[in-house]
Design an enzyme around this catalytic site. Structure first.
Site, PDB file in Angstrom:
ATOM      1  N   ASN A   9       0.868  -1.181   0.000  1.00 21.98           N
ATOM      2  CA  ASN A   9       0.000   0.000   0.000  1.00 21.98           C
ATOM      3  C   ASN A   9       0.903   1.229   0.000  1.00 21.98           C
ATOM      4  O   ASN A   9       1.559   1.507   1.000  1.00 21.98           O
ATOM      5  CB  ASN A   9      -0.885  -0.042   1.263  1.00 21.98           C
ATOM      6  CG  ASN A   9      -1.681   1.234   1.457  1.00 21.98           C
ATOM      7  OD1 ASN A   9      -1.813   2.051   0.545  1.00 21.98           O
ATOM      8  ND2 ASN A   9      -2.223   1.408   2.652  1.00 21.98           N
ATOM      9  N   LYS A  11       0.037   4.272  -0.140  1.00 21.29           N
ATOM     10  CA  LYS A  11      -0.629   5.428   0.483  1.00 21.29           C
ATOM     11  C   LYS A  11      -0.466   6.667  -0.418  1.00 21.29           C
ATOM     12  O   LYS A  11      -0.467   6.544  -1.620  1.00 21.29           O
ATOM     13  CB  LYS A  11      -0.080   5.662   1.891  1.00 21.29           C
ATOM     14  CG  LYS A  11      -0.082   4.396   2.743  1.00 21.29           C
ATOM     15  CD  LYS A  11       0.139   4.682   4.184  1.00 21.29           C
ATOM     16  CE  LYS A  11       0.257   3.371   4.940  1.00 21.29           C
ATOM     17  NZ  LYS A  11       0.244   3.544   6.364  1.00 21.29           N
ATOM     18  N   HIS A  95      -9.336   0.794   5.479  1.00 18.91           N
ATOM     19  CA  HIS A  95      -8.022   1.006   6.107  1.00 18.91           C
ATOM     20  C   HIS A  95      -8.200   1.921   7.314  1.00 18.91           C
ATOM     21  O   HIS A  95      -9.034   2.828   7.304  1.00 18.91           O
ATOM     22  CB  HIS A  95      -7.064   1.629   5.089  1.00 18.91           C
ATOM     23  CG  HIS A  95      -5.649   1.634   5.555  1.00 18.91           C
ATOM     24  ND1 HIS A  95      -5.167   2.564   6.441  1.00 18.91           N
ATOM     25  CD2 HIS A  95      -4.612   0.801   5.286  1.00 18.91           C
ATOM     26  CE1 HIS A  95      -3.897   2.306   6.694  1.00 18.91           C
ATOM     27  NE2 HIS A  95      -3.535   1.247   5.994  1.00 18.91           N
ATOM     28  N   GLU A  97      -6.609   4.352   8.323  1.00 17.82           N
ATOM     29  CA  GLU A  97      -6.476   5.798   8.022  1.00 17.82           C
ATOM     30  C   GLU A  97      -7.784   6.342   7.450  1.00 17.82           C
ATOM     31  O   GLU A  97      -8.139   7.501   7.684  1.00 17.82           O
ATOM     32  CB  GLU A  97      -5.285   6.019   7.071  1.00 17.82           C
ATOM     33  CG  GLU A  97      -3.965   5.828   7.823  1.00 17.82           C
ATOM     34  CD  GLU A  97      -2.814   5.312   6.993  1.00 17.82           C
ATOM     35  OE1 GLU A  97      -2.877   5.365   5.745  1.00 17.82           O
ATOM     36  OE2 GLU A  97      -1.833   4.822   7.596  1.00 17.82           O
ATOM     37  N   GLU A 167      -5.090  -5.357  10.771  1.00 17.22           N
ATOM     38  CA  GLU A 167      -4.067  -4.335  10.951  1.00 17.22           C
ATOM     39  C   GLU A 167      -4.288  -3.607  12.270  1.00 17.22           C
ATOM     40  O   GLU A 167      -5.052  -2.631  12.329  1.00 17.22           O
ATOM     41  CB  GLU A 167      -4.144  -3.319   9.811  1.00 17.22           C
ATOM     42  CG  GLU A 167      -3.910  -3.915   8.441  1.00 17.22           C
ATOM     43  CD  GLU A 167      -3.355  -2.865   7.493  1.00 17.22           C
ATOM     44  OE1 GLU A 167      -2.224  -3.045   7.053  1.00 17.22           O
ATOM     45  OE2 GLU A 167      -4.031  -1.861   7.243  1.00 17.22           O
ATOM     46  N   GLY A 173       2.683   1.889  10.834  1.00 20.22           N
ATOM     47  CA  GLY A 173       3.605   3.014  10.668  1.00 20.22           C
ATOM     48  C   GLY A 173       4.331   3.401  11.947  1.00 20.22           C
ATOM     49  O   GLY A 173       4.927   4.469  12.028  1.00 20.22           O
ATOM     50  N   SER A 213       3.693  -2.556  10.301  1.00 21.99           N
ATOM     51  CA  SER A 213       5.156  -2.564  10.413  1.00 21.99           C
ATOM     52  C   SER A 213       5.798  -3.893   9.992  1.00 21.99           C
ATOM     53  O   SER A 213       6.785  -4.334  10.582  1.00 21.99           O
ATOM     54  CB  SER A 213       5.593  -2.160  11.818  1.00 21.99           C
ATOM     55  OG  SER A 213       5.129  -0.847  12.105  1.00 21.99           O
TER      56      SER A 213
END
Ligand code: PEP
Length: 250
Positions: A9, A11, A95, A97, A167, A173, A213
């Site tokens: 991904n 992003k 996701h 985010e 996730e 991240g 990660s």
């Protein structure tokens, strides 16, 4: 036997030239990997140039989100048929985010999942708990609710075209990976829940990816877990050398 899937991904990284250079490198190291799937999700603006580079390769292309409608007044969105028209076969949906920064709720994510599937895209459906939810021992409750709501109305047949990505938000991240034991425990829970919601053989066939990660150092031990069928990779997918090592997991 579930075919492993490693998804990158990107992003909101890479302009068209950077995307071209990155996919060219990844395309080379993915050539000949015939026992696993590799998938890339570049920013929408780079989808068609990445698709051209991947024309003669087995690497799959996905969008990072998708609308439920084919067309219409949905400023800023991309439709499933637009994704398909540039060679995309999948979309990442839900996701963290999208959930946290853009306040997409379970109902909207469910619409996106159903829309993707209706138009023939593979849905990569993301779920995950926050650190606070984990520390207050609500992980399984949160995940169950995300799964039941996000997959509402998805048929058994469509579930087989759906990939679940676990996730944990606290691992995305941050450089903090769930241990292989933590990840396996959650993946086994997800599969058990899917077996309750669908038939056992459907649950056995669904690929469950781990994301958070993942890197060149931890991929092998994660992939060795019985219920981890692949990885959704963010940061380490932006460098050809680390992503190439990840897709070549042992
Ligand atoms: C992600 O964005 O889905 C992700 C897992 O990111 P990272 O690998 O950087 O934690």
């Amino acid at each position: 036997m579930r075919r492993p899937l490693i998804a990158g991904n990107w992003k909101m990284h890479t302009n068209i030239l950077e995307a071209y250079l990155l996919v060219s490198e990844i395309g080379k190291c993915a050539a000949g990997l015939d026992d696993r799937d590799v998938l890339l999700a570049p920013p929408n603006v780079a989808l068609s140039s990445v698709s051209r580079v991947l024309q003669d390769s087995d690497v799959l292309l996905a969008s990072q989100n998708v609308c439920w409608a084919e067309k219409g007044a949905f400023t800023g969105e991309i439709s499933p048929t637009m994704v398909k028209a540039v060679g995309g076969v999948a979309s990442i949906i839900g996701h963290s985010e999208r959930r946290q920064i853009f306040h997409e709720d379970d109902e909207m994510i469910n619409k996106r999942v159903l829309g993707a599937l209706k138009f023939g895209l593979m849905a990569i459906f993301c779920i995950g708990e926050t650190l606070e939810e984990r520390e207050s021992e609500n992980t399984f409750e949160v995940l169950e609710s995300q799964i039941r709501q996000g997959l509402a109305g998805v048929s058994s047949e469509d579930m087989q075209k759906t990939v679940v990505a676990y996730e944990p938000v606290w691992a995305i991240g941050t450089g903090k990976t769930a241990t292989k034991e933590q990840a396996q425990e959650v993946h086994a829970f997800i599969r058990k829940l899917l077996a309750e919601m669908y038939e056992k053989d459907v649950a056995e066939s669904v690929r469950i990816l781990y994301g958070g990660s993942v890197n060149a150092e931890n991929v092998d031990e994660l992939m060795a877990q019985p219920d981890i069928d692949g990885a959704l990779v963010g940061g380490a997918a932006l460098k050809a050398d680390s992503f190439c090592r990840i897709i070549n997991f042992n």
